[in-house]
Design an enzyme around this catalytic site. Structure first.
Site, PDB file in Angstrom:
ATOM      1  NE  ARG A  41      51.256  -5.825 -24.642  1.00  0.00           N
ATOM      2  CZ  ARG A  41      50.516  -6.242 -23.612  1.00  0.00           C
ATOM      3  NH1 ARG A  41      50.946  -6.092 -22.385  1.00  0.00           N
ATOM      4  NH2 ARG A  41      49.372  -6.835 -23.811  1.00  0.00           N
ATOM      5  CG  ASP A  59      41.836  -3.927 -19.451  1.00  0.00           C
ATOM      6  OD1 ASP A  59      42.505  -4.493 -18.580  1.00  0.00           O
ATOM      7  OD2 ASP A  59      41.605  -4.438 -20.565  1.00  0.00           O
ATOM      8  CB  CYS A 103      51.418 -12.062 -16.694  1.00  0.00           C
ATOM      9  SG  CYS A 103      50.544 -10.583 -17.148  1.00  0.00           S
ATOM     10  CE  LYS A 117      45.581  -4.477 -25.994  1.00  0.00           C
ATOM     11  NZ  LYS A 117      45.647  -5.847 -25.482  1.00  0.00           N
ATOM     12  CG  ASN A 118      41.681  -6.243 -25.365  1.00  0.00           C
ATOM     13  OD1 ASN A 118      42.830  -6.382 -25.763  1.00  0.00           O
ATOM     14  ND2 ASN A 118      41.382  -6.028 -24.088  1.00  0.00           N
ATOM     15  NE  ARG A 173      46.078 -11.644 -17.723  1.00  0.00           N
ATOM     16  CZ  ARG A 173      46.037 -10.612 -18.558  1.00  0.00           C
ATOM     17  NH1 ARG A 173      46.987  -9.714 -18.540  1.00  0.00           N
ATOM     18  NH2 ARG A 173      45.056 -10.474 -19.406  1.00  0.00           N
TER      19      ARG A 173
HETATM   20  C1  UD1 Z   1      41.066 -10.026 -21.283  1.00  0.00           C
HETATM   21  C2  UD1 Z   1      41.612  -8.748 -21.885  1.00  0.00           C
HETATM   22  C3  UD1 Z   1      42.283  -7.904 -20.803  1.00  0.00           C
HETATM   23  C4  UD1 Z   1      41.340  -7.678 -19.630  1.00  0.00           C
HETATM   24  C5  UD1 Z   1      40.746  -8.990 -19.141  1.00  0.00           C
HETATM   25  C6  UD1 Z   1      39.670  -8.800 -18.091  1.00  0.00           C
HETATM   26  C7  UD1 Z   1      42.134  -9.395 -24.154  1.00  0.00           C
HETATM   27  C8  UD1 Z   1      43.186  -9.698 -25.158  1.00  0.00           C
HETATM   28  N1  UD1 Z   1      42.565  -9.103 -22.920  1.00  0.00           N
HETATM   29  O1  UD1 Z   1      42.175 -10.761 -20.781  1.00  0.00           O
HETATM   30  O2  UD1 Z   1      42.667  -6.654 -21.374  1.00  0.00           O
HETATM   31  O3  UD1 Z   1      42.034  -7.082 -18.561  1.00  0.00           O
HETATM   32  O4  UD1 Z   1      40.150  -9.709 -20.232  1.00  0.00           O
HETATM   33  O5  UD1 Z   1      38.657  -7.989 -18.566  1.00  0.00           O
HETATM   34  O6  UD1 Z   1      40.954  -9.385 -24.460  1.00  0.00           O
HETATM   35  N2  UD1 Z   1      41.401 -17.061 -15.464  1.00  0.00           N
HETATM   36  C9  UD1 Z   1      41.643 -18.314 -14.959  1.00  0.00           C
HETATM   37  N3  UD1 Z   1      41.803 -19.349 -15.840  1.00  0.00           N
HETATM   38  C10 UD1 Z   1      41.720 -19.162 -17.197  1.00  0.00           C
HETATM   39  C11 UD1 Z   1      41.466 -17.878 -17.693  1.00  0.00           C
HETATM   40  C12 UD1 Z   1      41.311 -16.840 -16.795  1.00  0.00           C
HETATM   41  O7  UD1 Z   1      41.729 -18.514 -13.747  1.00  0.00           O
HETATM   42  O8  UD1 Z   1      41.869 -20.140 -17.935  1.00  0.00           O
HETATM   43  C13 UD1 Z   1      41.231 -15.921 -14.525  1.00  0.00           C
HETATM   44  C14 UD1 Z   1      42.301 -14.854 -14.683  1.00  0.00           C
HETATM   45  O9  UD1 Z   1      43.451 -15.167 -13.944  1.00  0.00           O
HETATM   46  C15 UD1 Z   1      41.587 -13.618 -14.172  1.00  0.00           C
HETATM   47  C16 UD1 Z   1      40.149 -13.851 -14.611  1.00  0.00           C
HETATM   48  O10 UD1 Z   1      40.030 -15.253 -14.851  1.00  0.00           O
HETATM   49  O11 UD1 Z   1      41.635 -13.593 -12.766  1.00  0.00           O
HETATM   50  C17 UD1 Z   1      39.739 -13.099 -15.854  1.00  0.00           C
HETATM   51  O12 UD1 Z   1      40.687 -13.299 -16.871  1.00  0.00           O
HETATM   52  P1  UD1 Z   1      40.313 -13.285 -18.424  1.00  0.00           P
HETATM   53  O13 UD1 Z   1      38.957 -12.713 -18.627  1.00  0.00           O
HETATM   54  O14 UD1 Z   1      40.599 -14.628 -19.006  1.00  0.00           O
HETATM   55  O15 UD1 Z   1      41.384 -12.246 -19.000  1.00  0.00           O
HETATM   56  P2  UD1 Z   1      42.013 -12.311 -20.433  1.00  0.00           P
HETATM   57  O16 UD1 Z   1      41.036 -12.920 -21.368  1.00  0.00           O
HETATM   58  O17 UD1 Z   1      43.392 -12.854 -20.369  1.00  0.00           O
END
Ligand code: UD1
Length: 426
Positions: free
Chosen positions: A402, A310, A119, A22-23, A124
């Site tokens: 999902r 995950d 969320c 999915k990701n 996030r």
């Molecule tokens: C992706 C995955 C999700 C997985 C996660 C971590 C997808 C669609 N989803 O989510 O399944 O659990 O990676 O492996 O691929 N953060 C910030 N600012 C930002 C972005 C992130 O502070 O702008 C923080 C987040 O709150 C979190 C950390 O960085 O603490 C990692 O998040 P991130 O890697 O961005 O997760 P996703 O990409 O949303």
């Protein structure tokens, strides 16, 4: 709302086939917005998030069609894009909608994307995506709950970006934006997840010039135009890990096919440390059996190649059955232990203190009604239900729909007593 009814205690035996990730499919679909030509994606799993992404692309006037035979293929063609907008109704059900921001900026120089909002697994934010785009010449404002982004020049400009924190979708978004930007973009401290590498492979087939995938520094030389292509999405490593735990926790014997064992190094090593026999049969097949003696083992979630957040809920389910103490430390997301309180209701001995959960086992779990709170938490509860005595009812399984293709049918195929109870019949 649908529920799952599980009658625990059955050892799972047989063969399971893993679906596409999915990701990986999510950013791949968003990447199709970067070209006017057709992009065909193979091995796309039939899960709700991808239907949501298809709706989002269709809202923007892209043509999306799905073929069911032989497998699930998505054909996406976006000759013109009229609504550069990701509306709240779609974003609220799927945060990954933010992945359309980078491609829209690259293709049209403007976009309006709803802020994802709260969320269940923590705040996030998307600030790192936005800061990086600002460095590429995008003016960003937020009003009425929407991110309004506008490029100061027709093409975005390459930039040297150092992510303050590793972000998976942030890296993917900026990769896509940079593919069509003017000049070179360097991304430091980028995510090294296999799904990022898969996106690089797709973008390269579309004509993008990218180096460094699998490392934390990515270099992108922007091109003026990208073209259509075909791409097969990588296997889902989280679904694979979930079935590894299912085989181990039930004392069964599962052969897991169509997977990518090289993407599960940390999960396999940790489970082996806990005493689970896992064998890499070949490049796409794993075999897992129940442990003679399952022992507690501490685990810390990390960015790839570390142990995936995950897989944390699923590992917690396993730890409830292990002898001794397992200390789990969640470093990626705050508030990602909502499944722990449900497992406690089933009889698990778990204490949570901030980012740390201490699991003492083995505990005889007993079935009851529990609530799924997010996608991976639901998977952890299904696994707990598979070893609990009596019946476990899992509420709010729309979370699991999902991201897991046909989980009920796949588990039934290896002997689990699990069924979906449809809302009207419940
Ligand atoms: C992706 C995955 C999700 C997985 C996660 C971590 C997808 C669609 N989803 O989510 O399944 O659990 O990676 O492996 O691929 N953060 C910030 N600012 C930002 C972005 C992130 O502070 O702008 C923080 C987040 O709150 C979190 C950390 O960085 O603490 C990692 O998040 P991130 O890697 O961005 O997760 P996703 O990409 O949303």
């Amino acid at each position: 709302m649908d529920k799952f009814r599980i009658k625990g205690g059955k050892a799972l035996r047989g063969t399971v086939e893993i679906s596409g990730a999915k990701n990986s499919a999510l950013p791949a679909m968003a990447a199709a917005l970067l070209t006017a030509e057709k992009v065909t994606l193979h091995n796309v799993p039939k899960v709700r998030d991808l239907i949501t992404m298809a709706k989002l692309l269709a809202f923007m006037d892209a043509k999306v069609s799905v073929t069911e035979v032989p497998a699930s293929d998505y054909l996406i063609e976006a000759p013109t894009l009229n609504h550069a907008e990701a509306p709240y109704e779609l974003v609220k059900t799927m945060r990954a909608s933010i992945l359309t921001l980078g491609p829209l900026m690259a293709r049209l120089g403007m976009a309006r994307v709803s802020l994802p909002g709260g969320c269940a697994i923590g705040a996030r934010p998307v600030d790192l995506h936005l800061k990086a785009l600002e460095q590429m010449g995008v003016e960003i404002s937020t009003s009425h709950g929407y991110i309004e982004a506008r490029a100061s020049k027709r093409r975005l400009k390459g930039a040297h970006i150092v992510f303050e924190k590793i972000t998976v979708t942030g890296t993917e978004n900026i990769l896509m934006a940079a593919a069509l930007a003017e000049g070179e973009t360097v991304l430091e401290n980028s995510a090294r997840e296999p799904e990022v590498t898969d996106l690089v492979a797709l973008l390269r087939k579309m004509g993008a010039k990218i180096e460094g995938e699998g490392t934390s520094t990515l270099r992108i030389r922007g091109v003026k135009k990208l073209h259509g292509t075909e791409h097969t999405v990588i296997p889902d490593r989280i679904e694979t890990g979930t079935f590894l735990v299912a085989g181990a926790i039930t004392g069964g014997d599962l052969t897991i096919k169509n997977c990518a064992p090289e993407h599960l190094g940390a999960v396999i090593a940790k489970m082996q440390q806990a005493g689970v026999p896992i064998e890499t049969v070949n490049k796409t097949t794993l075999r897992v059996r129940g442990a003679q003696k399952l022992v507690g083992s501490d685990m810390t979630t990390e960015e790839y190649p570390g142990f995936a957040t995950d897989m944390q809920a699923q590992y917690m389910a396993l730890a409830t059955q292990a002898e001794g103490t397992s200390v789990i430390t969640e470093t990626i997301f705050e508030n990602r232990y909502l499944h722990a309180s449900e497992m406690i209701r089933m009889g698990a001995n778990i204490s949570v203190d901030g980012r740390r959960a201490v699991v003492r086992g083995p505990a005889q779990l007993s079935g009851t009604t529990v609530q799924a709170s997010d996608l991976r938490a639901s998977a952890g509860l299904v696994l707990a239900g598979l070893v609990a005595s009596g019946e476990t009812f899992i509420d709010r399984v729309y979370h699991i729909d999902r991201g897991y293709e046909g989980i009920v049918e796949k588990l039934q195929g290896v002997g689990a007593h699990i069924e979906r109870v449809h809302a009207l019949a419940s």
